[in-house]
Structure formats: structure tokens, C-alpha cells
Design an enzyme around this catalytic site. Structure first.
Site, PDB file in Angstrom:
ATOM      1  N   GLU A 170       2.406  -0.452  -6.607  1.00  0.00           N
ATOM      2  CA  GLU A 170       2.379   0.996  -6.380  1.00  0.00           C
ATOM      3  C   GLU A 170       3.584   1.556  -7.094  1.00  0.00           C
ATOM      4  O   GLU A 170       4.715   1.394  -6.642  1.00  0.00           O
ATOM      5  CB  GLU A 170       2.425   1.321  -4.882  1.00  0.00           C
TER       6      GLU A 170
ATOM      7  N   ARG B 131       8.582   8.973  -9.079  1.00  0.00           N
ATOM      8  CA  ARG B 131       9.878   9.516  -8.656  1.00  0.00           C
ATOM      9  C   ARG B 131      10.878   9.566  -9.782  1.00  0.00           C
ATOM     10  O   ARG B 131      12.027   9.957  -9.575  1.00  0.00           O
ATOM     11  CB  ARG B 131      10.491   8.634  -7.555  1.00  0.00           C
TER      12      ARG B 131
ATOM     13  N   THR C 164       3.873   8.158  -4.273  1.00  0.00           N
ATOM     14  CA  THR C 164       4.658   9.394  -4.201  1.00  0.00           C
ATOM     15  C   THR C 164       3.934  10.551  -4.893  1.00  0.00           C
ATOM     16  O   THR C 164       4.534  11.343  -5.613  1.00  0.00           O
ATOM     17  CB  THR C 164       6.085   9.207  -4.769  1.00  0.00           C
TER      18      THR C 164
ATOM     19  N   LYS D 239      -1.831   5.987   4.886  1.00  0.00           N
ATOM     20  CA  LYS D 239      -0.473   5.462   4.797  1.00  0.00           C
ATOM     21  C   LYS D 239       0.293   6.007   6.006  1.00  0.00           C
ATOM     22  O   LYS D 239       0.123   7.176   6.366  1.00  0.00           O
ATOM     23  CB  LYS D 239       0.163   5.961   3.496  1.00  0.00           C
TER      24      LYS D 239
HETATM   25  C1  3PG Z   1       7.272   4.466  -0.103  1.00  0.00           C
HETATM   26  O1  3PG Z   1       7.181   5.395  -0.898  1.00  0.00           O
HETATM   27  O2  3PG Z   1       6.288   3.874   0.321  1.00  0.00           O
HETATM   28  C2  3PG Z   1       8.583   4.096   0.425  1.00  0.00           C
HETATM   29  O3  3PG Z   1       9.607   4.785  -0.173  1.00  0.00           O
HETATM   30  C3  3PG Z   1       8.862   2.653   0.408  1.00  0.00           C
HETATM   31  O4  3PG Z   1       9.847   2.542   1.319  1.00  0.00           O
HETATM   32  P1  3PG Z   1      11.017   1.482   1.198  1.00  0.00           P
HETATM   33  O5  3PG Z   1      11.711   1.776  -0.101  1.00  0.00           O
HETATM   34  O6  3PG Z   1      11.870   1.759   2.398  1.00  0.00           O
HETATM   35  O7  3PG Z   1      10.390   0.110   1.213  1.00  0.00           O
END
Ligand code: 3PG
Length: 205
Positions: free
Chosen positions: A39, A43, A67, A127
């Protein structure tokens, strides 16, 4: 892709690519470690280009865009070559845009009311974000009985150590997290470490 997104792999690596040249080596390391899914989060300025490169050069990985926070990003991710979409939250226009792509997608929810709103819209796979900050595995355990139709991919603050407590729940199909591809490991271009972390997940979940 007919199979549920939640049932493909137990852990979806959530990846932030700062350096475009890292995209393909990271994807290849995940595949080599037995975790052929990524995934890639929208960002960073290079994220869409990173998706394009992986789509062209690592065809054996299941390639998602994460995102997704604006309707326009859903179409951009589709055009770049994403095969599934993930959003941290949801609005009616955002879910409509994701649905318009025709791609499998996981809209985000963090409260019971958000879950109910998405169930009304026809979604049963969501999610759960930000998982740890929103009540963690206890939250999901608590809502299984009143809202059994909803299944989740929790992400946000999950670690190698805490993943199993989520995966043991009946309403969790998989978890997502960035612990397999931490920023410091990517910065030093340690693809062996990414492969080893993927292999650890593959062998232990
Ligand atoms: C996401 O977008 O799913 C999260 O930012 C992942 O979270 P983590 O970086 O705390 O694993």
C-alpha cells in the site's frame, strides 16, 4: 480481483516513499520476502510516480494506493496503475470517487457511527484507522457483537508484536502497518532488512 482485499495476505505493508529510486527495490524486497502486496501512501510528491514505476517493473505485486484523502486522488491512483485504494476516513464524495474507479477499495472508519454509515452505503470491508489511537483491538472486539457485518483492516500504530492480537479477532481480515518498511531502513537502502521483515511476517502470521 474477485477475492476480498482483506483475505489476500495477513499484513499489508504500508509504505511511504520519499525517494523515487526506492520504489522498485522496496517492492521487489517485499515480493522476495513472500509478501507480494504494497500500500503505497500518497503522502509524498513522488508517490504517484512510485506507483507508476512499481506497476511497470514489479508486475507480480498487488499494488495499492493509500492515504486517498481527496476524490481526485482516486482517479490519479487508478491512472498511475494502482490495483486497490485505501482511505484513512470517508466522505460521500470520496467513496463515490473510489467507487467510480472500479477498483477494490477500503474506506476508513474510526467510530461506530462511521461504520454504520459505510454499511448503509454498501461496504462491509473497512479500514479501521487510526487503530491504536481509536481503541485498538478492544474497540474491534467490542463492536463485533453489535455490528457483525463489518470486517476490518486495522492500521495505525500496529507493530509486529501487536498484530497478532488484531488478527485473532473474528472481524479482522488483515492488518496494515509501516513497521516492515520503516523510514530509517529505507533511508539506508537496506533492502535485505525489508525482505527479512517481510519474510518474518510471511512465516509468523
Ligand atoms: C496508514 O496509513 O495506514 C498508517 O499511517 C500506517 O500506520 P503506521 O505507520 O502507524 O503503521
Amino acid at each position: 480481483m474477485s477475492e476480498s482485499l482483506l483475505d489476500r495476505v495477513p499484513v499489508i505493508p504500508v509504505v511511504v516513499i520519499e525517494n523515487l529510486d526506492h520504489a522498485v527495490p522496496v517492492a521487489k524486497a517485499l515480493v522476495a520476502g513472500g509478501l507480494p502486496v504494497i500500500e503505497l501512501t500518497l503522502r509524498t510528491p513522488v508517490a504517484l510516480d512510485a506507483i507508476e514505476r512499481i506497476a511497470a517493473e514489479v508486475p507480480d505485486i498487488l499494488l495499492g494506493a493509500g492515504t486517498i484523502v481527496t476524490p481526485g486522488q482516486a482517479k490519479q491512483a487508478l491512472d498511475a496503475g494502482a490495483q486497490f485504494l485505501v482511505s484513512p476516513g470517508s466522505t460521500p464524495t470520496l467513496t463515490a470517487a473510489m467507487r467510480d474507479t472500479g477498483l477494490p477499495h477500503l474506506p476508513g472508519a474510526a467510530t461506530v457511527s462511521e461504520v454504520l454509515t459505510l454499511l448503509e452505503a454498501g461496504y462491509t470491508e473497512l479500514k479501521f484507522f487510526p487503530a491504536e489511537a481509536s481503541g485498538g483491538a478492544n474497540f474491534l472486539k467490542s463492536i463485533h457483537s453489535p455490528v457483525p457485518a463489518a470486517r476490518f483492516c486495522p492500521t495505525g500504530g500496529i507493530t509486529a508484536a501487536s498484530a497478532s492480537s488484531y488478527l485473532a479477532l473474528p472481524n479482522v481480515g488483515c492488518v496494515g502497518g509501516s513497521w516492515i518498511t520503516p523510514a530509517d531502513v529505507l533511508a539506508r537502502e537496506d533492502w535485505d532488512a525489508v525482505e527479512a521483515a517481510a519474510q518474518h511476517v510471511h512465516e509468523n502470521t
